[in-house]
Design a protein around this motif. Sequence first.
Motif, PDB file in Angstrom:
ATOM      1  N   SER A   1      -9.937   0.917  -1.289  1.00 12.45           N
ATOM      2  CA  SER A   1      -9.961   0.879  -2.744  1.00 12.45           C
ATOM      3  C   SER A   1     -11.357   1.271  -3.204  1.00 12.45           C
ATOM      4  O   SER A   1     -12.341   1.042  -2.499  1.00 12.45           O
ATOM      5  CB  SER A   1      -9.613  -0.523  -3.265  1.00 12.45           C
ATOM      6  OG  SER A   1      -8.286  -0.855  -2.929  1.00 12.45           O
TER       7      SER A   1
ATOM      8  N   ASP B   1     -15.528  -3.193  -5.143  1.00 17.87           N
ATOM      9  CA  ASP B   1     -15.254  -2.031  -4.306  1.00 17.87           C
ATOM     10  C   ASP B   1     -16.379  -1.015  -4.425  1.00 17.87           C
ATOM     11  O   ASP B   1     -17.108  -0.991  -5.416  1.00 17.87           O
ATOM     12  CB  ASP B   1     -13.935  -1.371  -4.735  1.00 17.87           C
ATOM     13  CG  ASP B   1     -12.744  -2.290  -4.553  1.00 17.87           C
ATOM     14  OD1 ASP B   1     -12.701  -2.998  -3.527  1.00 17.87           O
ATOM     15  OD2 ASP B   1     -11.863  -2.291  -5.440  1.00 17.87           O
TER      16      ASP B   1
ATOM     17  N   LYS C   1      -0.296  11.967  -6.414  1.00 19.48           N
ATOM     18  CA  LYS C   1      -0.623  10.654  -5.855  1.00 19.48           C
ATOM     19  C   LYS C   1      -0.159  10.560  -4.408  1.00 19.48           C
ATOM     20  O   LYS C   1      -0.876  10.015  -3.551  1.00 19.48           O
ATOM     21  CB  LYS C   1       0.025   9.543  -6.687  1.00 19.48           C
ATOM     22  CG  LYS C   1      -0.637   9.286  -8.019  1.00 19.48           C
ATOM     23  CD  LYS C   1      -0.195   7.971  -8.637  1.00 19.48           C
ATOM     24  CE  LYS C   1       1.284   7.937  -8.847  1.00 19.48           C
ATOM     25  NZ  LYS C   1       1.712   6.642  -9.417  1.00 19.48           N
TER      26      LYS C   1
ATOM     27  N   SER D   1       0.847  -1.183   0.000  1.00 23.51           N
ATOM     28  CA  SER D   1       0.000   0.000   0.000  1.00 23.51           C
ATOM     29  C   SER D   1       0.879   1.228   0.000  1.00 23.51           C
ATOM     30  O   SER D   1       2.064   1.164   0.287  1.00 23.51           O
ATOM     31  CB  SER D   1      -0.889   0.004   1.246  1.00 23.51           C
ATOM     32  OG  SER D   1      -0.080   0.187   2.385  1.00 23.51           O
TER      33      SER D   1
ATOM     34  N   ASP E   1      -6.030   1.970   3.398  1.00 18.09           N
ATOM     35  CA  ASP E   1      -6.182   0.700   2.677  1.00 18.09           C
ATOM     36  C   ASP E   1      -7.447   0.645   1.834  1.00 18.09           C
ATOM     37  O   ASP E   1      -7.832  -0.415   1.340  1.00 18.09           O
ATOM     38  CB  ASP E   1      -6.196  -0.463   3.671  1.00 18.09           C
ATOM     39  CG  ASP E   1      -7.316  -0.326   4.697  1.00 18.09           C
ATOM     40  OD1 ASP E   1      -7.902   0.782   4.795  1.00 18.09           O
ATOM     41  OD2 ASP E   1      -7.606  -1.310   5.409  1.00 18.09           O
TER      42      ASP E   1
ATOM     43  N   GLU F   1      -4.660   6.242  -7.134  1.00 15.13           N
ATOM     44  CA  GLU F   1      -4.456   5.722  -5.788  1.00 15.13           C
ATOM     45  C   GLU F   1      -5.574   4.784  -5.334  1.00 15.13           C
ATOM     46  O   GLU F   1      -5.324   3.815  -4.621  1.00 15.13           O
ATOM     47  CB  GLU F   1      -4.336   6.886  -4.798  1.00 15.13           C
ATOM     48  CG  GLU F   1      -2.974   7.531  -4.768  1.00 15.13           C
ATOM     49  CD  GLU F   1      -1.867   6.547  -4.415  1.00 15.13           C
ATOM     50  OE1 GLU F   1      -1.901   5.951  -3.319  1.00 15.13           O
ATOM     51  OE2 GLU F   1      -0.981   6.349  -5.261  1.00 15.13           O
ATOM     52  N   LEU F   2      -6.811   5.072  -5.732  1.00 15.98           N
ATOM     53  CA  LEU F   2      -7.941   4.305  -5.200  1.00 15.98           C
ATOM     54  C   LEU F   2      -8.313   3.096  -6.055  1.00 15.98           C
ATOM     55  O   LEU F   2      -8.832   2.109  -5.540  1.00 15.98           O
ATOM     56  CB  LEU F   2      -9.165   5.219  -5.074  1.00 15.98           C
ATOM     57  CG  LEU F   2      -9.148   6.224  -3.933  1.00 15.98           C
ATOM     58  CD1 LEU F   2     -10.359   7.134  -4.010  1.00 15.98           C
ATOM     59  CD2 LEU F   2      -9.112   5.514  -2.580  1.00 15.98           C
ATOM     60  N   ASP F   3      -8.104   3.192  -7.360  1.00 15.45           N
ATOM     61  CA  ASP F   3      -8.556   2.145  -8.274  1.00 15.45           C
ATOM     62  C   ASP F   3      -7.359   1.317  -8.718  1.00 15.45           C
ATOM     63  O   ASP F   3      -6.331   1.856  -9.114  1.00 15.45           O
ATOM     64  CB  ASP F   3      -9.231   2.782  -9.503  1.00 15.45           C
ATOM     65  CG  ASP F   3     -10.184   1.821 -10.191  1.00 15.45           C
ATOM     66  OD1 ASP F   3      -9.878   0.614 -10.227  1.00 15.45           O
ATOM     67  OD2 ASP F   3     -11.224   2.279 -10.692  1.00 15.45           O
ATOM     68  N   ASP F   4      -7.503  -0.010  -8.675  1.00 17.23           N
ATOM     69  CA  ASP F   4      -6.377  -0.885  -8.984  1.00 17.23           C
ATOM     70  C   ASP F   4      -5.810  -0.662 -10.377  1.00 17.23           C
ATOM     71  O   ASP F   4      -4.603  -0.764 -10.589  1.00 17.23           O
ATOM     72  CB  ASP F   4      -6.790  -2.363  -8.833  1.00 17.23           C
ATOM     73  CG  ASP F   4      -6.960  -2.753  -7.374  1.00 17.23           C
ATOM     74  OD1 ASP F   4      -6.412  -2.033  -6.517  1.00 17.23           O
ATOM     75  OD2 ASP F   4      -7.641  -3.756  -7.101  1.00 17.23           O
TER      76      ASP F   4
ATOM     77  N   ARG G   1     -13.860   2.216  -7.012  1.00 18.97           N
ATOM     78  CA  ARG G   1     -14.021   2.582  -8.409  1.00 18.97           C
ATOM     79  C   ARG G   1     -14.310   4.090  -8.444  1.00 18.97           C
ATOM     80  O   ARG G   1     -15.144   4.589  -7.704  1.00 18.97           O
ATOM     81  CB  ARG G   1     -15.174   1.808  -9.044  1.00 18.97           C
ATOM     82  CG  ARG G   1     -15.555   2.334 -10.419  1.00 18.97           C
ATOM     83  CD  ARG G   1     -16.472   1.386 -11.173  1.00 18.97           C
ATOM     84  NE  ARG G   1     -17.690   1.077 -10.456  1.00 18.97           N
ATOM     85  CZ  ARG G   1     -18.579   0.152 -10.860  1.00 18.97           C
ATOM     86  NH1 ARG G   1     -18.358  -0.534 -11.961  1.00 18.97           N
ATOM     87  NH2 ARG G   1     -19.657  -0.086 -10.149  1.00 18.97           N
TER      88      ARG G   1
END
Length: 532
Positions: free
Chosen positions: A315, A436, A299, A271, A313, A350-353, A317
């Motif tokens: 996550s 998510d 970021k 992370s 931690d 940062e939030l979306d894989d 969309r």
Amino acid sequence: MATAPLAKGANLPVDAPAVRAELSWSEGPGVPDVDASALLLTAAGRVRDDGDFVFYNQPQHTTQAVTHLGKQQAGGRYTDSVEVLLDSLGPGIERVVLCASADGGTFGQVPGLSLRLLDAATGAELARFDMEATTETAFVGGELYLRGGRWKFRAVGQGYASGLAGLATDFGITVDDSPPSPSPAPPTPSPAAPLAAPAAPPPVPAPPTPAPSQPPSAPQAPMPPAPAPAAPVPAPQAPFAAPPPAPYPPTAPAAAPPAPGTHPAPAPAASPAASGGPRLVKGEEHLPVDMRKRLSLRKEQVAISLRKHGAADVSARVIIVLDASGSMTRLYAQGVVADVVERMAAVAAELDDDGAMQAWTFASHPARLPDLHLGDLPDWLRLHVRVGQLALFRPRKKRKGLENGQVDMRTVGIQNEEQKVIAEVRAYVREDPAPDPTLVLFFSDGGVYRNAEIERELREAVEEPIFWQFVGLGASDYGVLERFDSLGGRRVDNVGFFSVDDISGLPDPQLYDRLLSQFPGWITAARRARIL
């Protein structure tokens, strides 16, 4: 009871609080398509903005005081009508010009052309004006005007050979009846033309001192050239003309030098908090160097804001929604909206894989834009950050010059209809579920007037895995969006709102703190309520 027809230039008082202007003509072979319309003018004889033009592609004024009612056919005649609520026009409007346009021919080919003014409540005829024309393709039939505190009607009968476009332009309407080349869009973000100059680089943790074997950071000189004089945002220098001597991106020291042409990155499972820096997202290495540097700093700031709110931690969309109504034109032209999108790309990274964002634009109607993948950011900004366009003619054909994936902005219009795009985003989330939660970043400059419809959509969305973060871009009248925090009857608070007069001048740390302040709390509440 029919009234005697008015002569051209004649006028009479209007005592009815609401009237209907009814344009009528006879059927026949070769008769062009005729449409009625109305322009709301100030004392200066100009519209305040493009929203003061009511016609078939924009059938109701935002005040609901003027409405295009549409065509009817009976007894061998066509009628097309506009209704005007004189008491609801507001103090700024002193004239309502009643217009007509001919598509596919001239008014000389339109037999029996007449304008009737009716009392909207009783249907009684107040005035009638029979018109004659030759080569004109647009016409001002009459006008309602305020004189000495009283409304009056005047028979005008002025034609325009230049068509509806020429007529509208005379009264201050921005016309887009033929496609310009290239299509209107904010300047392409590139190393030579940064989108905006941030007030100051956000504070970040000090990066490790690079080992001698590591590849150098961005060279000290030469950097990309300063913006050309035509750049929309006046900045004396490029935002990163003198970058700090740190490797890109700031990560933990690598055990061995990376291969040439690659960038060090933390292990995939780490992370931001664990790695000491933001993760590298697919495609990021292809960005122009100045954009990569901005993204890296941003970021890191997003990660700091998430940690600050106890969501390191998390996550999600990320979906972005962009207001493209007529009042947003200045913000698009100045590059403000393009800069906003670039800053929001860091949130998605940062939030979306996969670092991608789904995107919508809206005005009178919503339109889905292609997904924004980080590596395509410069081209995406050039192709898709575009303001709504007023279509004076029905868009029967696809606009020429559009590139693949571009929306014909004539179909989007210029009015504010937030509830439509909210409904479309809700439908997308239902039909394409994700593991998510979804964070919607919704940008608008105000002009909200569909308050009941917007409230209904957002109340119904309470039970859905979506948090709606609205950001006002400095205009006014955000309606129900400003009041949602005080509206009860919801199991969880699923809406955040803040406005800022000059978002380009708001430093990244403050922007991301405000943007992400309520989202983590909603996640906690939604989990307790078993919404997530």
